[in-house]
Design an enzyme around this catalytic site. Structure first.
Site, PDB file in Angstrom:
ATOM      1  N   GLU A  49     -16.113   5.516   3.442  1.00 51.81           N
ATOM      2  CA  GLU A  49     -14.526   5.559   3.218  1.00 51.81           C
ATOM      3  C   GLU A  49     -14.262   6.428   2.036  1.00 51.81           C
ATOM      4  OE1 GLU A  49     -12.738   1.734   2.933  1.00 51.81           O
ATOM      5  OE2 GLU A  49     -13.612   0.992   4.642  1.00 51.81           O
ATOM      6  N   ASP A  61     -13.349   7.576   6.754  1.00 51.24           N
ATOM      7  CA  ASP A  61     -12.168   6.844   6.862  1.00 51.24           C
ATOM      8  C   ASP A  61     -11.480   6.885   5.466  1.00 51.24           C
ATOM      9  OD1 ASP A  61     -10.178   5.000   6.686  1.00 51.24           O
ATOM     10  OD2 ASP A  61     -11.269   3.525   7.737  1.00 51.24           O
ATOM     11  N   HIS A 110      -7.077   5.248   2.162  1.00 50.46           N
ATOM     12  CA  HIS A 110      -6.307   4.858   0.804  1.00 50.46           C
ATOM     13  C   HIS A 110      -6.559   6.110  -0.133  1.00 50.46           C
ATOM     14  CE1 HIS A 110      -5.728   0.778   1.564  1.00 50.46           C
ATOM     15  NE2 HIS A 110      -6.915   0.635   2.347  1.00 50.46           N
ATOM     16  N   ASN A 124       0.889  -1.175  -0.126  1.00 49.42           N
ATOM     17  CA  ASN A 124       0.123  -0.018   0.066  1.00 49.42           C
ATOM     18  C   ASN A 124       0.814   1.286  -0.040  1.00 49.42           C
ATOM     19  OD1 ASN A 124      -2.653  -1.561   0.053  1.00 49.42           O
ATOM     20  ND2 ASN A 124      -2.006  -1.721   2.380  1.00 49.42           N
ATOM     21  N   SER A 135     -11.081  -0.234   0.164  1.00 52.66           N
ATOM     22  CA  SER A 135      -9.796  -0.955   0.236  1.00 52.66           C
ATOM     23  C   SER A 135      -9.560  -2.010  -0.753  1.00 52.66           C
ATOM     24  CB  SER A 135      -9.298  -1.029   1.488  1.00 52.66           C
ATOM     25  OG  SER A 135     -10.351  -1.955   2.207  1.00 52.66           O
ATOM     26  N   HIS A 176     -14.370  -1.061   5.914  1.00 52.69           N
ATOM     27  CA  HIS A 176     -13.299  -1.800   6.428  1.00 52.69           C
ATOM     28  C   HIS A 176     -13.556  -2.656   7.866  1.00 52.69           C
ATOM     29  CE1 HIS A 176      -9.421  -2.129   8.230  1.00 52.69           C
ATOM     30  NE2 HIS A 176      -9.021  -2.586   7.314  1.00 52.69           N
ATOM     31  N   LYS A 203      -0.450   3.611   4.826  1.00 56.11           N
ATOM     32  CA  LYS A 203      -0.477   3.422   3.247  1.00 56.11           C
ATOM     33  C   LYS A 203       0.366   4.329   2.470  1.00 56.11           C
ATOM     34  CE  LYS A 203      -4.108   0.753   4.555  1.00 56.11           C
ATOM     35  NZ  LYS A 203      -4.874   0.435   5.564  1.00 56.11           N
TER      36      LYS A 203
END
Ligand SMILES: *Cc1c(COP(=O)(O)O)cnc(C)c1O
Length: 380
Positions: free
Chosen positions: A168, A197, A200, A43, A172, A129, A232
């Site tokens: 998110e 969140d 990424h 990542n 992910s 997640h 990440k």
């Protein structure tokens, strides 16, 4: 025996997990069992984990502060380097206040469990997640999950001023982004709170790499809680939660995984600080990553596999069946390419996939080699 430790059923279903023995990861290379692989499973989207600036900051802070924080933040652990990092994060992202965590998993636990009481509802995207869903299930609040990125499904489930909507930035395992203007609108209309969140999206999307909100024309202040991770695109490890001063003061008092846990090691905080400074001006790395993503998507279009609609560094190839996914990953490994075979329960049943991740560390030739090898092994 009170516990049944058998894994036979999982093994039979192609779901048993085995820890891969890796010697070391070095930029785009992964060394294991005496062989060298091109790494398409990490990542480290901007290729920062080995940046000289991060390594220098780490060793300088180890000399200045020692290897560990030696206490939890509220007791005696919160040092100058931690405050410098908090200050830089606020400045970068336009946040009023932030707090640091040793992992994104524990950050999500702290926030959700500290806020959600039994009178509250948590609305979560179905693909959120595990750390978000788990915190929700363990909290006394009512958990309501809505179909992935489906704003009309969410709208039907919302109640006025009853809790927190969580989604998110970049998902992910799929690499797509949530429709944040729609989420902000729904939260406003219904008087609910909103949490992102952006594990990424941070570093990769938006101006100065500020993440998914910035990419979609929004500000950090459009959400109540902004969570991001350092493991990440920042190439280190750890996480932060940002929001109003009142929110952060509240979490200092009630965030149990913050209060009862040793603070981030100073060398780690220093590495993250160096990473943030690099990321803010890393337009060249972001540009290079975008070019690799475009190259991969163009080259893979001819393959008999489903490519998900992702414009980010996460480019999953959906195979479907678990053992077929493992076989494909093994065939690529045989040819010197390391990819992640992702199976249920991490992804929904029937959607096992190769999670291919691209990085600014990859060259054009690396991605071409991946494409050529995929064509070869899928024809064999
Ligand atoms: C990786 C990840 C986390 C967990 O962060 P860690 O720092 O690795 O514990 C949380 N949320 C999302 C969306 C993630 O991808």
């Amino acid at each position: 025996m009170p516990f049944n430790l058998s894994l036979a059923e999982r093994e039979h279903a192609g779901l048993k997990r085995v820890l891969p023995a890796i010697d070391r990861v070095d930029g785009r290379w992964l060394h294991a069992g005496g062989r060298q692989y091109l790494n398409f499973a990490g990542n480290d989207y901007l290729g920062l984990s080995r940046a000289p600036e991060l390594l220098a900051a780490t060793s300088q802070a180890a000399r200045d502060y020692g290897a560990g924080a030696v206490a939890s933040p509220l007791v005696a652990g919160h040092q100058t380097i931690h405050r410098q990092l908090e200050h830089e994060l606020c400045d970068w992202l336009g946040l009023e206040a932030v707090m640091l965590f040793s992992s994104g998993f524990s950050a999500n636990q702290a926030v959700i469990k500290a806020l959600a009481g039994k009178e509250h509802t948590l609305w979560q995207d179905k693909l959120n997640h595990a750390s978000l869903q788990e915190a929700g299930w363990l909290s006394p609040a009512r958990m309501v999950r809505f179909a992935h990125n489906d704003m009309s499904a969410l709208e039907k489930k919302l109640k006025p001023a009853a809790g927190l909507i969580i989604s998110e930035g970049v998902f992910s395992m799929d690499g797509d982004t949530a429709p944040w203007p729609g989420l902000v609108e729904l939260a406003r209309q219904t008087g609910n709170w909103l949490m992102i969140d952006d594990a990424h999206g941070l570093g990769v999307l938006g101006s100065e790499g500020r993440g998914t909100l910035d990419e979609q024309g929004l500000a950090a202040s459009d959400v109540n809680i902004f969570m991001g991770t350092f493991g990440k695109a920042l190439g280190v490890s750890g996480a932060f939660v940002g929001g109003s001063r009142a929110l952060i003061d509240y979490l200092h008092n009630l965030g149990r995984s913050y209060i009862y846990s040793t603070h981030l090691p100073p060398p780690q905080a220093a590495a993250v600080l160096a990473a943030v400074r690099l990321v803010r001006s890393a337009n060249d790395r972001r540009e290079h990553l975008r070019a690799r993503v475009a190259q991969f998507r163009e080259g893979v279009a001819a393959l008999p596999l489903q490519l998900l609609p992702s414009a980010t560094a996460i480019q999953p190839l959906v195979v479907g069946e678990e053992t077929a996914t493992l076989r494909l990953a093994a065939a690529l490994k045989e040819q010197g390419l390391w990819t992640g075979a992702i199976r249920p329960p991490t992804v929904p049943k029937g959607s096992a996939r190769l999670r291919i991740t691209l990085s600014a560390a990859h060259t054009r030739a690396d991605v071409q080699r991946l494409l050529d090898t995929l064509h070869c092994v899928l024809q064999a």
